[in-house]
Write an enzyme that holds these catalytic residues in place. Structure first.
Site, PDB file in Angstrom:
ATOM      1  N   SER A 199      69.988 -76.451 -98.180  1.00  0.00           N
ATOM      2  CA  SER A 199      70.186 -76.342 -99.626  1.00  0.00           C
ATOM      3  C   SER A 199      69.201 -75.359-100.223  1.00  0.00           C
ATOM      4  CB  SER A 199      69.956 -77.727-100.231  1.00  0.00           C
ATOM      5  OG  SER A 199      69.811 -77.641-101.631  1.00  0.00           O
ATOM      6  N   LEU A 208      75.306 -92.142 -87.176  1.00  0.00           N
ATOM      7  CA  LEU A 208      74.457 -91.273 -86.338  1.00  0.00           C
ATOM      8  C   LEU A 208      73.038 -91.801 -86.176  1.00  0.00           C
ATOM      9  CD1 LEU A 208      75.785 -87.902 -87.761  1.00  0.00           C
ATOM     10  CD2 LEU A 208      76.175 -88.759 -85.450  1.00  0.00           C
ATOM     11  N   TYR A 225      64.747 -86.185-100.819  1.00  0.00           N
ATOM     12  CA  TYR A 225      65.976 -85.523-100.350  1.00  0.00           C
ATOM     13  C   TYR A 225      65.670 -84.068 -99.961  1.00  0.00           C
ATOM     14  CZ  TYR A 225      69.986 -82.481-100.765  1.00  0.00           C
ATOM     15  OH  TYR A 225      70.892 -81.478-100.534  1.00  0.00           O
ATOM     16  N   ASN A 282      76.215 -84.963-110.434  1.00  0.00           N
ATOM     17  CA  ASN A 282      76.383 -83.511-110.480  1.00  0.00           C
ATOM     18  C   ASN A 282      77.239 -83.100-111.676  1.00  0.00           C
ATOM     19  OD1 ASN A 282      76.373 -83.938-107.086  1.00  0.00           O
ATOM     20  ND2 ASN A 282      74.928 -82.526-108.034  1.00  0.00           N
ATOM     21  N   PHE A 331      76.996 -81.951 -91.257  1.00  0.00           N
ATOM     22  CA  PHE A 331      76.951 -82.206 -92.703  1.00  0.00           C
ATOM     23  C   PHE A 331      76.382 -83.583 -93.027  1.00  0.00           C
ATOM     24  CE2 PHE A 331      80.630 -79.299 -92.365  1.00  0.00           C
ATOM     25  CZ  PHE A 331      80.295 -78.368 -93.319  1.00  0.00           C
ATOM     26  N   LYS A 372      65.656 -81.889 -96.120  1.00  0.00           N
ATOM     27  CA  LYS A 372      66.283 -80.604 -95.763  1.00  0.00           C
ATOM     28  C   LYS A 372      65.233 -79.659 -95.170  1.00  0.00           C
ATOM     29  CE  LYS A 372      70.417 -81.679 -96.628  1.00  0.00           C
ATOM     30  NZ  LYS A 372      71.368 -81.811 -95.528  1.00  0.00           N
TER      31      LYS A 372
END
Ligand code: UD1
Length: 339
Positions: A125, A59, A150, A199, A81, A154
């Site tokens: 988020s 993209l 990061y 995570n 996403f 968002k």
């Protein structure tokens, strides 16, 4: 009705594609395979009986994005996403994050703005709230200065979309996720972290499989129930279903504003030790772990106020923490045993 899902082969994207196809949407997936596998298409097909249409596009390639939307001029909605999401990596390579997460977003919106009408759903988020002073976190809780590049992407993404909806025919919903975990109950798709998982839940399941020696619990001196930090872990299938409901809201023109925001969580916080004990219960085995110092940038406690999502969106989580962890465990066992 044709829906574009960018990052549709990723963790949350692939589960959303399944739920969209279950509701008979025609799905076109865009993915550059930078953090996903083409095999996910087969997993989606095994669950739904249908392989989504797939376009391998980066993209950040403006011409490719333009060409895509010229070819697919009948798109009813876009769920976006595709993004990089590793907090630590974003600190080391901020420009990569701004390019991947911000530039791509601008290119998509430029194409949507040309349309007489467009519907857009953005993956955001709960990181935008930082360590909020009051729990649980409602959508009216103020956004705080981002703690990482990061997180900043968002926030910037949300701001860009807010500005664009004011002057265009784009209707948008920002979905702020809490901590997505688990996998489809069939274990045909799931989370596939590259390298060492950052995570909690994938690290736990890999440790359970013996791939990692021991889990490091980052701090047990937080002012929480047992000293470990608290998060709102949401089953990825519940999260995926929320996207379908949000999309239906937009395409059926049920939205009350051109821009709406919803928190997607369960409303319940769980500590790291509670997650470990849920894993031990569903797997029937002890998890080796050690307490280590806090991880830089971690916050104490984060969980959602779900009132708005429940009443306005008409969505509610259905799975328990144990069910979510059991599904993650089933997936981990399948992935390891098949290699
Ligand atoms: C992190 C990001 C968040 C991002 C999300 C994307 C931070 C501060 N937040 O959420 O912005 O949207 O990932 O996936 O980085 N833990 C351990 N040991 C481990 C791993 C985690 O004890 O090996 C603990 C953490 O301290 C935390 C909890 O487990 O309390 C969850 O951690 P994690 O899964 O990394 O998610 P977040 O940090 O909440």
């Amino acid at each position: 009705m044709k829906i574009v899902v960018t990052g549709g082969l990723g963790f949350i994207g692939s589960h959303t594609v399944v739920e969209l196809q279950n509701e008979n949407f025609e799905v076109v997936v865009i993915d550059n395979l930078s953090n996903s596998s083409i095999d996910v298409l087969d997993g989606i097909e095994r669950i739904t009986g249908k392989k989504p249409f797939f376009e391998q596009i980066d993209l950040r390639d403006k011409a490719a994005v333009q060409a895509f939307f010229e070819k697919h001029d009948d798109v009813a909605g876009v769920i976006h996403f595709a993004a990089s999401k590793a907090v630590g990596e974003s600190v080391k390579e901020p420009l990569l994050y701004y390019e991947n997460n911000v530039v791509s977003l601008v290119y998509i919106l430029q194409e949507l703005q040309k349309k007489p009408e467009a519907n857009f759903i953005f993956s955001s988020s709960c990181t935008v709230y930082g360590q909020a002073e009051v729990m649980p976190i409602a959508e009216t809780t103020p956004v705080q200065t981002a703690m990482s590049p990061y997180g900043n992407t968002k926030q910037i993404g949300e701001e860009i979309i807010t500005d664009v909806t004011k002057v265009s025919n784009i209707n948008a919903i920002l979905l702020r996720y809490f901590n997505p975990i688990g996998s489809h109950p069939s274990a045909e798709i799931g989370e596939l972290p590259m390298g060492v998982p950052q995570n909690l839940v994938p690290f736990i399941t890999q440790t359970g499989m013996g791939l990692r020696e021991s889990l490091s619990v980052y701090g047990n001196d937080y002012p929480t129930v047992d000293g470990t930090s608290v998060r709102d872990y949401i089953h990825v299938v519940d999260l995926a279903k929320a996207h379908v409901i949000a999309l239906q809201r937009l395409v059926n023109k049920k939205n009350s504003d051109k821009l709406e925001i919803f928190n997607l969580g369960t409303g319940t916080g769980s500590s790291v030790l509670e997650v470990i004990s849920a894993f031990e219960k569903v797997s029937g085995q002890k998890l080796p772990y050690t307490i280590v110092p806090r991880r830089e940038g971690d916050v104490t406690s984060v969980y959602a106020n779900t009132d708005k999502a429940n009443t306005v969106l008409g969505w509610k989580t259905q799975s328990t923490l144990e069910e979510a962890i059991a599904s993650a465990w089933k997936w981990e066992q399948k992935v390891r045993n098949s290699r």
